[in-house]
Design a protein around this motif. Structure first.
Motif, PDB file in Angstrom:
ATOM      1  N   GLN A 185       0.859  -1.185   0.000  1.00  0.00           N
ATOM      2  CA  GLN A 185       0.000   0.000   0.000  1.00  0.00           C
ATOM      3  C   GLN A 185       0.896   1.235   0.000  1.00  0.00           C
ATOM      4  N   ASP A 186       0.281   2.390  -0.154  1.00  0.00           N
ATOM      5  CA  ASP A 186       1.099   3.611  -0.086  1.00  0.00           C
ATOM      6  C   ASP A 186       0.515   4.695   0.824  1.00  0.00           C
ATOM      7  N   TRP A 187      -0.535   4.359   1.543  1.00  0.00           N
ATOM      8  CA  TRP A 187      -1.249   5.427   2.253  1.00  0.00           C
ATOM      9  C   TRP A 187      -0.461   6.024   3.408  1.00  0.00           C
ATOM     10  N   LEU A 188       0.600   5.348   3.866  1.00  0.00           N
ATOM     11  CA  LEU A 188       1.423   5.923   4.943  1.00  0.00           C
ATOM     12  C   LEU A 188       2.763   6.460   4.431  1.00  0.00           C
ATOM     13  N   THR A 189       2.818   6.740   3.125  1.00  0.00           N
ATOM     14  CA  THR A 189       4.028   7.314   2.543  1.00  0.00           C
ATOM     15  C   THR A 189       4.476   8.549   3.316  1.00  0.00           C
ATOM     16  N   GLU A 190       3.522   9.368   3.650  1.00  0.00           N
ATOM     17  CA  GLU A 190       3.831  10.551   4.461  1.00  0.00           C
ATOM     18  C   GLU A 190       3.320  10.321   5.889  1.00  0.00           C
ATOM     19  N   PRO A 191       3.851  11.054   6.868  1.00  0.00           N
ATOM     20  CA  PRO A 191       3.499  10.795   8.280  1.00  0.00           C
ATOM     21  C   PRO A 191       2.113  11.326   8.626  1.00  0.00           C
ATOM     22  N   LEU A 192       1.116  10.649   8.052  1.00  0.00           N
ATOM     23  CA  LEU A 192      -0.287  11.020   8.179  1.00  0.00           C
ATOM     24  C   LEU A 192      -0.743  11.065   9.631  1.00  0.00           C
ATOM     25  N   GLU A 193      -0.109  10.226  10.461  1.00  0.00           N
ATOM     26  CA  GLU A 193      -0.532  10.138  11.854  1.00  0.00           C
ATOM     27  C   GLU A 193      -0.276  11.446  12.594  1.00  0.00           C
ATOM     28  N   GLN A 194       0.574  12.287  12.037  1.00  0.00           N
ATOM     29  CA  GLN A 194       0.853  13.564  12.712  1.00  0.00           C
ATOM     30  C   GLN A 194      -0.166  14.632  12.350  1.00  0.00           C
ATOM     31  N   ASP A 195      -1.079  14.311  11.472  1.00  0.00           N
ATOM     32  CA  ASP A 195      -2.111  15.267  11.064  1.00  0.00           C
ATOM     33  C   ASP A 195      -3.472  14.913  11.645  1.00  0.00           C
ATOM     34  N   GLY A 196      -3.496  14.076  12.672  1.00  0.00           N
ATOM     35  CA  GLY A 196      -4.774  13.768  13.300  1.00  0.00           C
ATOM     36  C   GLY A 196      -5.634  12.811  12.498  1.00  0.00           C
ATOM     37  N   HIS A 197      -5.035  12.075  11.555  1.00  0.00           N
ATOM     38  CA  HIS A 197      -5.779  11.097  10.761  1.00  0.00           C
ATOM     39  C   HIS A 197      -6.119   9.913  11.662  1.00  0.00           C
TER      40      HIS A 197
END
Lengths: 369, 369, 369, 369
Positions: free
Chosen positions: B166-178
């Motif tokens: 998958q690619d959905w965690l390519t960027e640190p999405l967890e730091q944006d409240g996702h």
């Protein structure tokens, strides 16, 4: 335009890769095959030469004779293609390099590190050049991929997934007198199994495209074929000097796979996927955008290493021919071309083989350079 | 036909997998959702229940209340779907098992071995059953593949190449409240990163199809996302008890990959290749014959786990629904069905996660059971 | 959320499309099946109703009884699904429309123009609505395509290449007592062969996506099956009111095709290609740029008509369910939704069938409206 | 082995298809290019000859001079490749045929029926042969398909779906001085648009594979490009002498299509599907069995018209080269080879063009031979 004069060592009747080199050398009309030591069997050598239109005076019984004689002729060959089994690369390479004749050698470099060293020694003292036909680097979209990585279209490279899967050694073909299977599974003639024959291609291609070298690897090699003396399957983990991690799978026992060389590369900004069996298409995704299908010579690609418009498929032979064409340019002009695999690529491949064998023998321990 | 009564823990507004379970439970009309503890936030729980047509009297503030109350009702739920984050599987599972209510739990089994043990203990003393939704086993062609391996269509299995990219965690999405990225990259709530979230699916699927268990593995885990606390890429070598060798790649940073679960299996007589994103086709090659494209419900396949004719694609939800349908059969009839993933599969997945983490921490040392 | 009450006419044991409607109506949980006249055979009707959990008091011997009784009940059905053979669409449609009950009718509209007129007459005087399940319009990427054409992403539409190829009638199955083949190749029950059964789907889909109507057509129909009384292959040229030209191929004798509905649309600025058997991908090319692969719910698409993330394939049933979901919205809210095929689409399909038959009978003469 | 001596008319700097013929003639090493009238512009002719290594004494200012001079030389050319625009095929063809020199002419045969008749007349009185490079017949899997049809693998042929879609003339390129677009859209030089340039290829290929001739056709031609004087899209219905029905679509304005030549053939026992852009794969279905993927040189195919093992893709140039190789055999041996397109194929193509134009001008009336 004058054609360069080409000689060939190996590639007589019954051989495989020699015919490929000959076609590749003809496609762009830059070479003319005029001399050969096509077989260690004198009858076969003569018959093969006749079939190929080589004058009998330039069909030699040995590569040593050929190197000496051709170097002495005013119209001697400019370059020689060495298309023998792996353990027969070093002798001819050294002989022709020593004679000042450019060498175009099939891969892998050699069957042993000693042989590789001999080639290296000869190359270092020769004014002639040494080229290694890791032919898959000649595919236009592979060069496109390399250019895209180099200009950071993919960002920082994180992942390299390389594989090369075939099935032709699923059964122990070498026990039925199959010529190609015979020498390719004989450790003394090949030096290695799948890792040498096809693994080095995948390894080289990944390095070519990423511009990164592998720092350490961990390998699990296996021989599935009954009584087989070399690996026919390799599972390898890789760590690249630039921080990327990779996997490399080479197999000759994956039923249903013909020549499944495939490369997938992912960075923090984009990803590329390419497969040799349909080499005119490559998928490219910028993170967060729709996947694009790049086509050889098509929109969004270039500069060009191709002969015909997109949609008119080029294949394996054209990719191979591009190396020959580039080599002709280099020989004619005296300039360099970083796109042509060379001695260093061959030595890297030898390291890869040895490291994989060593790691596998040591329970997968990471092996560095 | 009477519908089974279903409850749900988790799956309130903003959740992902809860909605999937609800659709899956409805497709074949075997379940009716009548009770829930849909959120730990009481307002959200109530609003979610209302939206789903659950009577307010059966919308519970906690799973403990729900287990007690539903067990006491003459029309109490037959089964409960647990669709909370991983670290919230054990509590509800034990509570409902102890209350004699069948449990349908999302994967992986738990966020820690302690939690897994608690589920195991509860299951061993309960007359109720425990099901784990490794939903990809519900795809008709995956079951077809399992049947083909079992009847030796592929011969002796040699190679297992599994991947889930998958690619959905390519960027640190967890730091944006996702929300999804948040708990899935939080070690306390997830227990692991890519290896737990998707690696266990690939691992389970390979085991399901081959009927073989992994004996030892060697892993190289990595976190590419800036500041990420769990792995987002896993490169793993596997050795199966039956002699097969394998590779498993799980990644959440492979740009351009959406939900690339792919399984390739090769034996000494045949090979199979299947990819989840086009699940209605599977290629099958008998060594030395042309590749065949098997289609869901099409020629050469069966018995059938499908609803509509070949060419009318079924997808992810139908595969998931097949598990629910099978579970309904098992609950109704009291019989067994080896096709439904169960507690042991969950424990195997926990071993896989722990072994991969341990191997990676020990420089790729092979880790056994 | 309260579920709408649904009835069904047809769809008893042994039927095909009735089961599809039932699943479609369940997926999003908006309908509850509570009444039926499931078969003209009373025993089969009763047994089918029992199997589906319909109370025996609401299992009717005839659609007339059902319309009357349900209209009279305070808790009577909101809508009825009519899933009988084509020649049995008009009677039930008129009866329920006259009773003020919404009608969800399978396609094509009818087996004859007289029947179609009867439906039209009933619809014009009823306050209830009439929906036609050209279900392929429910695929998310088909709606995406329609939106793209509407906002001129493709520029002026020039070409429409539609096809729908199957192979299930390659042999004269209708002579072996095959139920589906029986009525579908019987002119009195079906009204037409491939052009009605699948051709109308392709025709409707092209109109739906382009927003253009066909002005004239020229057809060459053929019956290849021995003794077959209706067309099993149709080759049709089309001219659209907006200037586009098209081809439509419908076949039930194309060996190797399962359910090959495919649509390709080209304008002066871009082109789209979509195939039903892999409905989660659509290729889109802006002239002079690389081809893009749009995925359901993926980058560059939206707004959304989907339930699960890209890479988790949705299929035929979900597309069908989207129609049911939209119908539920329309019924509940009283608003309109231009995305749901309606009576006019049915009448257009009837024109298509008649025009194709007439053109083919007149040596391919162009036939207009 | 002695190489045949080849001349060329046309193909100077800036041309397209001349370079293709040259590569094709070199690949198998059977020809040597020694003479040419490469351009009507004397400077360009001389420069082009020099670039190609043709002696200046054999670079001619006109094809008439060349035919006379080469016929008179003891070492004169064996064959000439005519690679000029369509309206320049007849003159050189007649001149060389009259001079007893074999002609290898690009397609279509001519720009007018008068020119075609002139070629026919010359061929009938010459002892030299006339070959037409419908090069797609040289693809190994196309020859495989022809052999399969001939041995009734598909049973009685029912359907022929041929298409050739490009997009390079989407915009009126001919108004920007684009050389290829210029002559190809000029009726006096090309004789027709898409139907001549690519439609004849699709038409020829369908005939080649099915072994059937078209009896009647109905066409709808269109010019979408602003100010374009020839058709750029053709929609054609076909009826074959053996009872098959067909569709042929040729387009140069289908955005996203590069060189989409595709052939699908269905009989009452089997079906074949092949697409030129991935020419090394062909799908084959026996009715009621799983689809097979035949690969060039792979299992289930043969005899062989290929150079390298399956999985090593051959492409457009190799297919073209196979024609040259076959022509060399025929010239050398004096035997025949029904696989090489000839004058009759050229005349059939001229009928196709004229019939399509006539039908389209007459509102799609069926036109026979």
């Amino acid at each position: 335009m004058t054609r360069l004069k080409l000689g060939m060592v190996g590639g007589g009747q019954g051989a495989f890769i020699g015919a490929v080199h000959r076609i590749a050398s003809r496609i762009d009309g830059r070479f003319e095959l005029v001399a050969g030591a096509l077989s260690s069997d004198p009858d076969r050598a003569a018959a093969s030469a006749a079939e190929l239109g080589i004058a009998s005076s330039r069909s030699y019984a040995s590569y040593e004779d050929m190197a000496t004689a051709e170097a002495a002729r005013p119209d001697g060959i400019d370059a020689v293609a060495i298309v023998t089994p792996n353990h027969m690369h070093a002798g001819p390479s050294a002989a022709f390099l020593n004679a000042g004749i450019h060498v175009i050698c099939d891969k892998p470099l050699a069957a042993s590190n000693e042989e590789a060293d001999a080639i290296k020694a000869a190359a270092e003292t020769s004014k002639a050049r040494f080229f290694l036909t890791h032919n898959y680097t000649g595919y236009p979209l592979i060069r496109q991929a390399r250019a895209m990585v180099a200009r950071s279209d993919l960002g920082q490279i994180r992942l390299v997934q390389a594989e090369y899967a075939q099935d032709w050694l699923t059964e122990p073909l070498e026990q039925d007198g199959h010529k190609q299977a015979g020498w390719r599974t004989d450790p003394t003639r090949s030096g290695a199994g799948a890792i040498g024959d096809i693994g080095t291609h995948a390894f080289n291609l990944a390095n070519f495209v990423t511009g990164q070298k592998v720092q350490v690897l961990s390998a699990d090699l296996q021989s599935f074929g009954a009584g087989r003396k070399v690996d026919d399957n390799a599972h390898i983990l890789l760590r690249y000097e630039g921080g990327a991690r990779g996997m490399l799978w080479a197999s000759q026992v994956a039923v249903g796979c013909e020549n499944g060389l495939r490369l997938r590369i992912y960075g923090d900004k984009g990803g590329l996927e390419w497969a040799q069996e349909n080499p005119n298409h490559m998928s490219y995704t910028r993170f967060g955008e729709p996947k694009q299908i790049l086509t050889r010579g098509g929109a969004g690609t270039g500069p060009d290493w191709t002969r015909i418009p997109p949609g008119h498929p080029e294949g394996y032979l054209e990719g191979f021919a591009t190396l020959y064409n580039d080599i002709a340019d280099v020989i004619s002009s005296g300039t360099d071309n970083a796109l042509i695999p060379n001695l260093q690529d061959g030595l890297d491949g030898m390291w890869f083989i040895a490291a994989a064998q060593s790691s596998s023998a040591n329970d997968g321990a990471w092996v560095g350079r």
